[in-house]
Write a protein that holds these residues in place. Sequence first.
Motif, PDB file in Angstrom:
ATOM      1  N   PRO A   1       5.522  12.337   0.317  1.00  0.00           N
ATOM      2  CA  PRO A   1       6.194  12.513  -0.976  1.00  0.00           C
ATOM      3  C   PRO A   1       5.705  13.758  -1.717  1.00  0.00           C
ATOM      4  CG  PRO A   1       4.615  10.715  -1.105  1.00  0.00           C
ATOM      5  CD  PRO A   1       4.731  11.082   0.337  1.00  0.00           C
ATOM      6  N   ASP A   2       4.445  14.121  -1.525  1.00  0.00           N
ATOM      7  CA  ASP A   2       3.920  15.326  -2.182  1.00  0.00           C
ATOM      8  C   ASP A   2       4.671  16.565  -1.693  1.00  0.00           C
ATOM      9  OD1 ASP A   2       2.152  16.681  -3.929  1.00  0.00           O
ATOM     10  OD2 ASP A   2       0.881  17.243  -2.232  1.00  0.00           O
ATOM     11  N   PHE A   3       4.920  16.647  -0.412  1.00  0.00           N
ATOM     12  CA  PHE A   3       5.663  17.773   0.154  1.00  0.00           C
ATOM     13  C   PHE A   3       7.107  17.791  -0.336  1.00  0.00           C
ATOM     14  CE2 PHE A   3       8.585  19.290   3.464  1.00  0.00           C
ATOM     15  CZ  PHE A   3       8.158  20.611   3.579  1.00  0.00           C
ATOM     16  N   LEU A   4       7.745  16.624  -0.329  1.00  0.00           N
ATOM     17  CA  LEU A   4       9.146  16.553  -0.748  1.00  0.00           C
ATOM     18  C   LEU A   4       9.303  16.902  -2.228  1.00  0.00           C
ATOM     19  CD1 LEU A   4      10.268  13.304   1.132  1.00  0.00           C
ATOM     20  CD2 LEU A   4      10.791  15.669   1.738  1.00  0.00           C
ATOM     21  N   LEU A   5       8.433  16.378  -3.058  1.00  0.00           N
ATOM     22  CA  LEU A   5       8.516  16.679  -4.488  1.00  0.00           C
ATOM     23  C   LEU A   5       8.202  18.149  -4.765  1.00  0.00           C
ATOM     24  CD1 LEU A   5       6.823  13.454  -5.879  1.00  0.00           C
ATOM     25  CD2 LEU A   5       9.200  14.129  -6.227  1.00  0.00           C
ATOM     26  N   THR A   6       7.283  18.704  -4.003  1.00  0.00           N
ATOM     27  CA  THR A   6       6.973  20.129  -4.161  1.00  0.00           C
ATOM     28  C   THR A   6       8.166  20.991  -3.766  1.00  0.00           C
ATOM     29  OG1 THR A   6       4.629  19.731  -3.705  1.00  0.00           O
ATOM     30  CG2 THR A   6       5.420  21.983  -3.440  1.00  0.00           C
ATOM     31  N   ALA A   7       8.825  20.619  -2.676  1.00  0.00           N
ATOM     32  CA  ALA A   7       9.945  21.409  -2.165  1.00  0.00           C
ATOM     33  C   ALA A   7      11.164  21.343  -3.081  1.00  0.00           C
ATOM     34  CB  ALA A   7      10.316  20.919  -0.767  1.00  0.00           C
TER      35      ALA A   7
ATOM     36  N   VAL B   1       0.834  -1.202   0.000  1.00  0.00           N
ATOM     37  CA  VAL B   1       0.000   0.000   0.000  1.00  0.00           C
ATOM     38  C   VAL B   1       0.870   1.255   0.000  1.00  0.00           C
ATOM     39  CG1 VAL B   1      -1.647   1.362   1.332  1.00  0.00           C
ATOM     40  CG2 VAL B   1      -1.989  -1.105   1.092  1.00  0.00           C
ATOM     41  N   LEU B   2       1.884   1.273   0.862  1.00  0.00           N
ATOM     42  CA  LEU B   2       2.764   2.441   0.957  1.00  0.00           C
ATOM     43  C   LEU B   2       3.467   2.700  -0.378  1.00  0.00           C
ATOM     44  CD1 LEU B   2       3.936   4.583   2.907  1.00  0.00           C
ATOM     45  CD2 LEU B   2       5.808   2.986   3.356  1.00  0.00           C
ATOM     46  N   LEU B   3       4.000   1.654  -0.999  1.00  0.00           N
ATOM     47  CA  LEU B   3       4.690   1.799  -2.281  1.00  0.00           C
ATOM     48  C   LEU B   3       3.733   2.298  -3.361  1.00  0.00           C
ATOM     49  CD1 LEU B   3       7.240   1.402  -3.985  1.00  0.00           C
ATOM     50  CD2 LEU B   3       6.514  -0.980  -4.361  1.00  0.00           C
ATOM     51  N   THR B   4       2.528   1.748  -3.388  1.00  0.00           N
ATOM     52  CA  THR B   4       1.542   2.151  -4.396  1.00  0.00           C
ATOM     53  C   THR B   4       1.171   3.623  -4.254  1.00  0.00           C
ATOM     54  OG1 THR B   4       0.638  -0.097  -4.466  1.00  0.00           O
ATOM     55  CG2 THR B   4      -0.748   1.682  -5.324  1.00  0.00           C
ATOM     56  N   VAL B   5       0.913   4.057  -3.020  1.00  0.00           N
ATOM     57  CA  VAL B   5       0.526   5.454  -2.778  1.00  0.00           C
ATOM     58  C   VAL B   5       1.653   6.395  -3.195  1.00  0.00           C
ATOM     59  CG1 VAL B   5      -0.004   7.155  -0.984  1.00  0.00           C
ATOM     60  CG2 VAL B   5      -1.135   4.920  -0.956  1.00  0.00           C
ATOM     61  N   TRP B   6       2.863   6.075  -2.833  1.00  0.00           N
ATOM     62  CA  TRP B   6       3.996   6.951  -3.166  1.00  0.00           C
ATOM     63  C   TRP B   6       4.233   7.006  -4.675  1.00  0.00           C
ATOM     64  CZ3 TRP B   6       8.441   6.398   0.977  1.00  0.00           C
ATOM     65  CH2 TRP B   6       7.962   6.869   2.197  1.00  0.00           C
TER      66      TRP B   6
END
Length: 461
Positions: A362-368, A28-33
């Motif tokens: 991951p959304d925060f990290l990719l945005t940053a 689940v974690l891998l899929t969401v990321w």
Amino acid sequence: MFAESEASSIETPIETLSERRRFKASLVLLTVWLLVVALHVFPVARWAVVGLAAVMAVYAVRFIAMLPVVPPTTLPASSGTPAAPNSTTTAEVPLISLLVPAKNEGAVLPALLQTLSQLDYPAERFEVWVIDDASTDHTAECVAAWQTRFPQLHVYRREAGASGGKSGALNEVLPLTQGDIIGVFDADAAVPVDLLQRSLPLFESEAVMAVQVRKAIANRDVNIWTWGQSIEMALDSYFQQQRVAVGGLSELRGNGQLVRRSALEKVGGWNEATVTDDLDLTLRLHLLGGDIAFLVTPPVLEEGVTDGVSLWHQRNRWAEGGYQRYLDYWPSILNNHLGTAKTLDLTLFLFIQYLLPIAIVPDFLLTAFRTHQPALWPLSLVFAVMTLVALSMGSRRALGLRGTSLGLAIVGGSIYMLHWIPVMVATTARMCVRPKRLKWVKTLHEGGYYDLADDVEVAEV
């Protein structure tokens, strides 16, 4: 219907079940990321997020607009003396067994036993079982002293090293009980005198297999942590009421739960392979085809933890137990064995409580690092607005707050509730590596927060 797959999940060896959960959690974690990465790599895919946010917004509007279910009329009072027989009502009311699992709870048991001894219910129609799980403090002495003045009180002592934790303790004593309705209270609870009169009419509907009583924090004025928990309980109360109103999946909360014996026997009792027996039982009762009613007034009181470290550990346990349900029973959820309304409700709260928090990382990290606009902001916005409304309505309904006090509850409660984001992220990540050991987990209770001169039903409406 409660299928064989659910029953087999309870009987699966704990080591095997733990490995299965770890694999599913990792998947689940891998899929969401990966999905979040795809949203940043292919910006056009963000329209899917907007569409999902729109669907959630429509559901949220309906969720908020529904009026709560009005409870049925209460049972008539007994003769006026707590726990006194009443010839006109004795034959008409069900036999109740109230169970209190206790492990080193000598500091709080006297207050609970006093409130239970004052229940306005025919004395010959209820019994109380304290399950002493090899306590090493003065729990045994405390209960023994109460047995001399509380005829309905029974004591069952487990041997040291007994397995199954709290679930094991409940399963062990269940065959000894006589009740048609089985109640469970934590040792730090305080029970209003009219709780059975108000809760039992909810069982008039054959579809209702259990009733959960609203929980309130007894020591809410101790510090900021306990105050935050009181707001959180009010928020939970609102969500429970609205989930019942929309035909969704209401939940048991452990303390203050009442369950039909017949339903318990059909699902095989409490699951000893989970860290939160109440949340697991919740899903199995719904899969059986039943409903769980919610009683707002009167509340059952309990102690809130008084420091951030204890709160962190307690919430991690709650989060893991809630997540385990999805990992264990996903085939039945996916196959709509709950029915459309409950499946949609459960899916929504899966997304809000678990998937969105882990996707934010991951959304925060990719945005940053890629200087993109956040991909998940439409969903976060819908969830934030829904939470603010729920905080407002919950604080008004459960705590009776208005004006400045209500404003402080909304602002302070919003800040306090942010702790669930790191809790969910840490819990779901850790479950991919090392699930919690299945053992009796108890919160340290200090006692002394209840004014037993009062009726315990604090001024919460």
